[in-house]
Motif scaffolding. Structure first.
Motif, PDB file in Angstrom:
ATOM      1  N   UNK A  78       0.817  -1.220   0.000  1.00  0.00           N
ATOM      2  CA  UNK A  78       0.000   0.000   0.000  1.00  0.00           C
ATOM      3  C   UNK A  78       0.849   1.267   0.000  1.00  0.00           C
ATOM      4  N   UNK A  79       2.162   1.123   0.092  1.00  0.00           N
ATOM      5  CA  UNK A  79       3.043   2.272  -0.062  1.00  0.00           C
ATOM      6  C   UNK A  79       3.472   2.945   1.215  1.00  0.00           C
ATOM      7  N   UNK A  80       3.171   2.357   2.372  1.00  0.00           N
ATOM      8  CA  UNK A  80       3.636   2.941   3.635  1.00  0.00           C
ATOM      9  C   UNK A  80       5.121   2.669   3.861  1.00  0.00           C
ATOM     10  N   UNK A  81       5.625   1.607   3.238  1.00  0.00           N
ATOM     11  CA  UNK A  81       7.052   1.295   3.277  1.00  0.00           C
ATOM     12  C   UNK A  81       7.553   1.134   1.853  1.00  0.00           C
ATOM     13  N   UNK A  82       8.809   1.514   1.627  1.00  0.00           N
ATOM     14  CA  UNK A  82       9.428   1.368   0.315  1.00  0.00           C
ATOM     15  C   UNK A  82      10.355   0.159   0.325  1.00  0.00           C
ATOM     16  N   UNK A  83      10.250  -0.722  -0.672  1.00  0.00           N
ATOM     17  CA  UNK A  83      11.147  -1.877  -0.717  1.00  0.00           C
ATOM     18  C   UNK A  83      12.607  -1.448  -0.843  1.00  0.00           C
ATOM     19  N   UNK A  84      13.482  -2.167  -0.164  1.00  0.00           N
ATOM     20  CA  UNK A  84      14.915  -1.952  -0.351  1.00  0.00           C
ATOM     21  C   UNK A  84      15.349  -2.500  -1.702  1.00  0.00           C
ATOM     22  N   UNK A  85      14.766  -3.638  -2.067  1.00  0.00           N
ATOM     23  CA  UNK A  85      14.981  -4.212  -3.395  1.00  0.00           C
ATOM     24  C   UNK A  85      13.658  -4.825  -3.857  1.00  0.00           C
ATOM     25  N   UNK A  86      13.539  -5.014  -5.170  1.00  0.00           N
ATOM     26  CA  UNK A  86      12.353  -5.643  -5.731  1.00  0.00           C
ATOM     27  C   UNK A  86      11.316  -4.645  -6.202  1.00  0.00           C
ATOM     28  N   UNK A  87      10.245  -5.164  -6.788  1.00  0.00           N
ATOM     29  CA  UNK A  87       9.196  -4.325  -7.361  1.00  0.00           C
ATOM     30  C   UNK A  87       7.815  -4.823  -6.964  1.00  0.00           C
ATOM     31  N   UNK A  88       6.872  -3.883  -6.915  1.00  0.00           N
ATOM     32  CA  UNK A  88       5.465  -4.202  -6.654  1.00  0.00           C
ATOM     33  C   UNK A  88       4.634  -3.469  -7.696  1.00  0.00           C
ATOM     34  N   UNK A  89       3.782  -4.214  -8.405  1.00  0.00           N
ATOM     35  CA  UNK A  89       2.886  -3.594  -9.379  1.00  0.00           C
ATOM     36  C   UNK A  89       1.444  -4.008  -9.076  1.00  0.00           C
ATOM     37  N   UNK A  90       0.533  -3.083  -9.310  1.00  0.00           N
ATOM     38  CA  UNK A  90      -0.900  -3.345  -9.183  1.00  0.00           C
ATOM     39  C   UNK A  90      -1.543  -2.937 -10.500  1.00  0.00           C
ATOM     40  N   UNK A  91      -2.090  -3.931 -11.191  1.00  0.00           N
ATOM     41  CA  UNK A  91      -2.730  -3.671 -12.483  1.00  0.00           C
ATOM     42  C   UNK A  91      -1.751  -2.980 -13.448  1.00  0.00           C
ATOM     43  N   UNK A  92      -0.482  -3.375 -13.367  1.00  0.00           N
ATOM     44  CA  UNK A  92       0.544  -2.820 -14.240  1.00  0.00           C
ATOM     45  C   UNK A  92       1.137  -1.509 -13.775  1.00  0.00           C
ATOM     46  N   UNK A  93       0.630  -0.958 -12.676  1.00  0.00           N
ATOM     47  CA  UNK A  93       1.107   0.330 -12.163  1.00  0.00           C
ATOM     48  C   UNK A  93       2.098   0.123 -11.025  1.00  0.00           C
ATOM     49  N   UNK A  94       3.025   1.052 -10.891  1.00  0.00           N
ATOM     50  CA  UNK A  94       3.883   1.086  -9.710  1.00  0.00           C
ATOM     51  C   UNK A  94       3.670   2.417  -9.000  1.00  0.00           C
ATOM     52  N   UNK A  95       4.066   2.461  -7.749  1.00  0.00           N
ATOM     53  CA  UNK A  95       3.929   3.692  -6.980  1.00  0.00           C
ATOM     54  C   UNK A  95       4.767   4.804  -7.601  1.00  0.00           C
ATOM     55  N   UNK A  96       5.921   4.429  -8.144  1.00  0.00           N
ATOM     56  CA  UNK A  96       6.810   5.430  -8.744  1.00  0.00           C
ATOM     57  C   UNK A  96       6.277   5.951 -10.078  1.00  0.00           C
ATOM     58  N   UNK A  97       5.615   5.104 -10.847  1.00  0.00           N
ATOM     59  CA  UNK A  97       5.171   5.519 -12.189  1.00  0.00           C
ATOM     60  C   UNK A  97       3.936   6.418 -12.133  1.00  0.00           C
ATOM     61  N   UNK A  98       3.001   6.132 -11.227  1.00  0.00           N
ATOM     62  CA  UNK A  98       1.784   6.942 -11.113  1.00  0.00           C
ATOM     63  C   UNK A  98       1.182   6.700  -9.730  1.00  0.00           C
ATOM     64  N   UNK A  99       1.617   7.492  -8.763  1.00  0.00           N
ATOM     65  CA  UNK A  99       1.233   7.249  -7.366  1.00  0.00           C
ATOM     66  C   UNK A  99      -0.273   7.337  -7.166  1.00  0.00           C
ATOM     67  N   UNK A 100      -0.931   8.322  -7.773  1.00  0.00           N
ATOM     68  CA  UNK A 100      -2.369   8.493  -7.563  1.00  0.00           C
ATOM     69  C   UNK A 100      -3.163   7.329  -8.141  1.00  0.00           C
ATOM     70  N   UNK A 101      -2.816   6.921  -9.354  1.00  0.00           N
ATOM     71  CA  UNK A 101      -3.522   5.809  -9.982  1.00  0.00           C
ATOM     72  C   UNK A 101      -3.252   4.506  -9.239  1.00  0.00           C
ATOM     73  N   UNK A 102      -2.017   4.333  -8.786  1.00  0.00           N
ATOM     74  CA  UNK A 102      -1.656   3.129  -8.031  1.00  0.00           C
ATOM     75  C   UNK A 102      -2.485   3.042  -6.755  1.00  0.00           C
ATOM     76  N   UNK A 103      -2.499   4.126  -5.982  1.00  0.00           N
ATOM     77  CA  UNK A 103      -3.249   4.111  -4.718  1.00  0.00           C
ATOM     78  C   UNK A 103      -4.744   3.981  -4.968  1.00  0.00           C
ATOM     79  N   UNK A 104      -5.231   4.599  -6.043  1.00  0.00           N
ATOM     80  CA  UNK A 104      -6.651   4.545  -6.353  1.00  0.00           C
ATOM     81  C   UNK A 104      -7.129   3.163  -6.775  1.00  0.00           C
ATOM     82  N   UNK A 105      -6.194   2.301  -7.166  1.00  0.00           N
ATOM     83  CA  UNK A 105      -6.563   0.951  -7.594  1.00  0.00           C
ATOM     84  C   UNK A 105      -6.645  -0.020  -6.431  1.00  0.00           C
ATOM     85  N   UNK A 106      -6.291   0.449  -5.217  1.00  0.00           N
ATOM     86  CA  UNK A 106      -6.262  -0.409  -4.033  1.00  0.00           C
ATOM     87  C   UNK A 106      -7.300   0.063  -3.022  1.00  0.00           C
TER      88      UNK A 106
END
Length: 242
Positions: free
Chosen positions: A49-77
């Motif tokens: 949900x973005x309260x912590x940032x990974x030290x390594x690795x990636x997390x995507x939701x519906x193809x989005x990442x927090x870095x690429x589009x934070x609003x759309x990412x959070x809105x999808x959860x």
């Protein structure tokens, strides 16, 4: 895949709590996140949900990442926390309106959904109540209603049955199954293993911040060499490993 967690390590400081965690939650499926207290379930959710940032690795939701589009990412959860978070100075109505604004929902459509949710959880006559007047179970129902009025693609539910009466548990399962039928993904962390076994399509078993096993109940039985085991049996076997 709605949620993809890939090789994620991270935690609250320099020493990681999670170690190379990889799993997915496909669209239209319910996945149970299972493990002892301290295994890393809440830490995993906080990373998603973005309260912590990974030290390594990636997390995507519906193809989005927090870095690429934070609003759309959070809105999808949509997130139902283990401990309800309510503002003492806001009424139930104001909490719901705040959630609508946060998700950019059409208020008329949102209230139409809420009419059913509030009646289901017997909150429809409490819109002008303040949180101090709510029991823990009622507060949890407010969190559930706030999440399920959205059209999120991923629902994250952390220990959802805590404090709920049996009727509310049944109602929550109904809502989860409706979202699953709609094609949403559901990640549910719970210690109520019998319910998880009955309603989840797959499981991620965490042990000491690592994925010990994952997959369907049949796959877990094969992994632990326990042909007729329940999820509870498998859980106990995992906790007794050296």
């Amino acid at each position: 895949m709605s949620l993809e967690v890939t090789n994620v390590s991270g935690g609250y400081g320099r020493v990681p709590v999670l170690h190379d965690v990889t799993f997915s939650v496909p669209d239209g499926q319910v996945v149970g996140l299972i493990g002892l207290n301290g295994a890393g379930k809440s830490t995993t959710i906080k990373h998603i949900i973005g309260l912590l940032q990974p030290q390594t690795g990636t997390i995507t939701v519906d193809g989005l990442t927090l870095a690429s589009d934070a609003n759309a990412y959070r809105g999808s959860i949509a997130y139902v926390p283990e401990t309800p978070v309510l503002y003492p100075e806001l009424t139930l109505r104001e909490h719901l309106e705040l959630a609508m604004m946060a998700y950019g929902l059409d208020q008329q459509q949102a209230w139409h959904k809420l009419d059913r949710l509030l009646a289901m959880f017997r909150l429809d006559n409490k819109l002008d109540w303040f949180p101090d007047n709510f029991s823990k179970g009622m507060k949890q129902k407010v969190m559930i209603a706030s999440a399920f009025m959205t059209d999120a693609q991923l629902f994250i539910i952390d220990e959802p049955f805590t404090g709920l009466d049996p009727v509310a548990v049944h109602d929550l399962i109904t809502l989860v199954n409706e979202q699953k039928a709609r094609g949403a993904a559901v990640l549910m962390s719970t210690h109520v293993l019998a319910t998880a076994q009955e309603y989840a399509d797959g499981f991620v078993l965490l042990r000491d911040g690592q994925v010990r096993a994952q997959g369907s109940l049949s796959a877990l039985r094969d992994e632990f060499n326990l042909p007729n085991a329940s999820l509870d049996d498998i859980y106990m076997a995992m906790t007794q490993e050296v």
